[in-house]
Motif scaffolding. Structure first.
Motif, PDB file in Angstrom:
ATOM      1  N   GLY A  14     -44.028  54.094 -44.532  1.00  0.00           N
ATOM      2  CA  GLY A  14     -44.101  55.430 -43.953  1.00  0.00           C
ATOM      3  C   GLY A  14     -44.497  56.456 -44.989  1.00  0.00           C
ATOM      4  O   GLY A  14     -45.279  57.365 -44.721  1.00  0.00           O
ATOM      5  N   ALA A  15     -43.975  56.319 -46.195  1.00  0.00           N
ATOM      6  CA  ALA A  15     -44.304  57.259 -47.256  1.00  0.00           C
ATOM      7  C   ALA A  15     -45.754  57.116 -47.681  1.00  0.00           C
ATOM      8  O   ALA A  15     -46.410  58.098 -48.010  1.00  0.00           O
ATOM      9  N   SER A  17     -48.336  56.345 -45.815  1.00  0.00           N
ATOM     10  CA  SER A  17     -49.226  57.050 -44.893  1.00  0.00           C
ATOM     11  C   SER A  17     -49.071  58.553 -45.046  1.00  0.00           C
ATOM     12  O   SER A  17     -50.050  59.289 -44.966  1.00  0.00           O
ATOM     13  N   ALA A  18     -47.849  59.051 -45.291  1.00  0.00           N
ATOM     14  CA  ALA A  18     -47.663  60.481 -45.502  1.00  0.00           C
ATOM     15  C   ALA A  18     -48.310  60.913 -46.811  1.00  0.00           C
ATOM     16  O   ALA A  18     -48.947  61.962 -46.890  1.00  0.00           O
ATOM     17  N   ALA A  19     -48.145  60.106 -47.870  1.00  0.00           N
ATOM     18  CA  ALA A  19     -48.722  60.452 -49.167  1.00  0.00           C
ATOM     19  C   ALA A  19     -50.240  60.398 -49.132  1.00  0.00           C
ATOM     20  O   ALA A  19     -50.902  61.079 -49.911  1.00  0.00           O
ATOM     21  N   ASN A 111     -46.632  65.667 -52.028  1.00  0.00           N
ATOM     22  CA  ASN A 111     -45.274  65.706 -51.512  1.00  0.00           C
ATOM     23  C   ASN A 111     -44.480  64.664 -52.296  1.00  0.00           C
ATOM     24  O   ASN A 111     -44.540  63.475 -52.013  1.00  0.00           O
ATOM     25  N   GLN A 113     -41.331  63.865 -52.568  1.00  0.00           N
ATOM     26  CA  GLN A 113     -40.330  63.041 -51.888  1.00  0.00           C
ATOM     27  C   GLN A 113     -40.973  61.914 -51.099  1.00  0.00           C
ATOM     28  O   GLN A 113     -40.437  60.827 -51.015  1.00  0.00           O
ATOM     29  N   ASP A 114     -42.148  62.156 -50.512  1.00  0.00           N
ATOM     30  CA  ASP A 114     -42.846  61.097 -49.794  1.00  0.00           C
ATOM     31  C   ASP A 114     -43.430  60.058 -50.744  1.00  0.00           C
ATOM     32  O   ASP A 114     -43.600  58.897 -50.382  1.00  0.00           O
ATOM     33  N   ARG A 160     -41.347  71.614 -54.223  1.00  0.00           N
ATOM     34  CA  ARG A 160     -41.326  71.372 -52.785  1.00  0.00           C
ATOM     35  C   ARG A 160     -42.171  72.395 -52.029  1.00  0.00           C
ATOM     36  O   ARG A 160     -42.507  72.187 -50.871  1.00  0.00           O
TER      37      ARG A 160
END
Length: 177
Positions: A14-15, A17-19, A111, A113-114, A160
């Protein structure tokens, strides 16, 4: 065989794809091609950086700059890719045969955190120490790992809020065989 817990694997996917929507995966890719290889000499890092597309910012390093018993050299490079600028700097100090190295890569539009699960998968580390500034704007993740007592430190510092600048820093000691 390396076993990754299923929940971490799904979190990492999931991270990723977000990253991919930001500069995070590119930052990690460039970091893996340079700092994560743990070069022992500045000219080796320069060669890795150039192979990844970076240009030296203050002229090229030469082998005569790293001759002698002690190292005390800083290397700066940058790469512009579209609207993103990736910067690399590294400090090599101490004995030429076993220097201490601090290698940092940075860019904005990440991001943090991602990106953390992708870093953990790439570097095979888990459970970072986590800190946030009092206002919650700046986060810092710390991992300690490596051979011979786990002296290597990987840190990610990130904002952030915009421009979401993120730093990946690997500090390691070259050990004589």
């Amino acid at each position: 065989m390396l076993r990754i817990p299923v929940c971490l694997l799904f979190l990492g996917l999931g991270a990723i794809s977000a990253a991919a929507d930001d500069n995070g995966l590119a930052l990690l890719d460039f970091f893996e091609k340079t700092c994560a290889r743990r070069p022992a000499l500045p000219t080796t890092l320069q060669r890795l950086a150039k192979a990844a597309g970076f240009e030296s910012e203050h002229g090229d390093l030469t082998p005569d700059m790293e001759s002698g018993d002690e190292l005390d050299l800083i290397y700066f490079a940058k790469l512009v890719r579209g609207a993103a600028t990736f910067k690399l700097d590294a400090y090599f100090s101490g004995s030429r045969g076993a220097p201490s190295v601090s290698c940092t890569m940075t860019t904005s539009g990440v991001n943090g955190q991602d990106l953390a699960p992708a870093i953990e998968a790439a570097e095979e580390v888990t459970s970072p120490g986590t800190e946030f500034s009092k206002d919650g704007v700046i986060g810092k993740l710390n991992w300690t790992f490596g051979a011979a007592g786990g002296n290597d430190r990987l840190e990610m510092t990130f904002r952030r809020d915009e421009p979401r600048r993120t730093y990946l820093n690997l500090t390691y000691q070259i050990r004589k065989p």
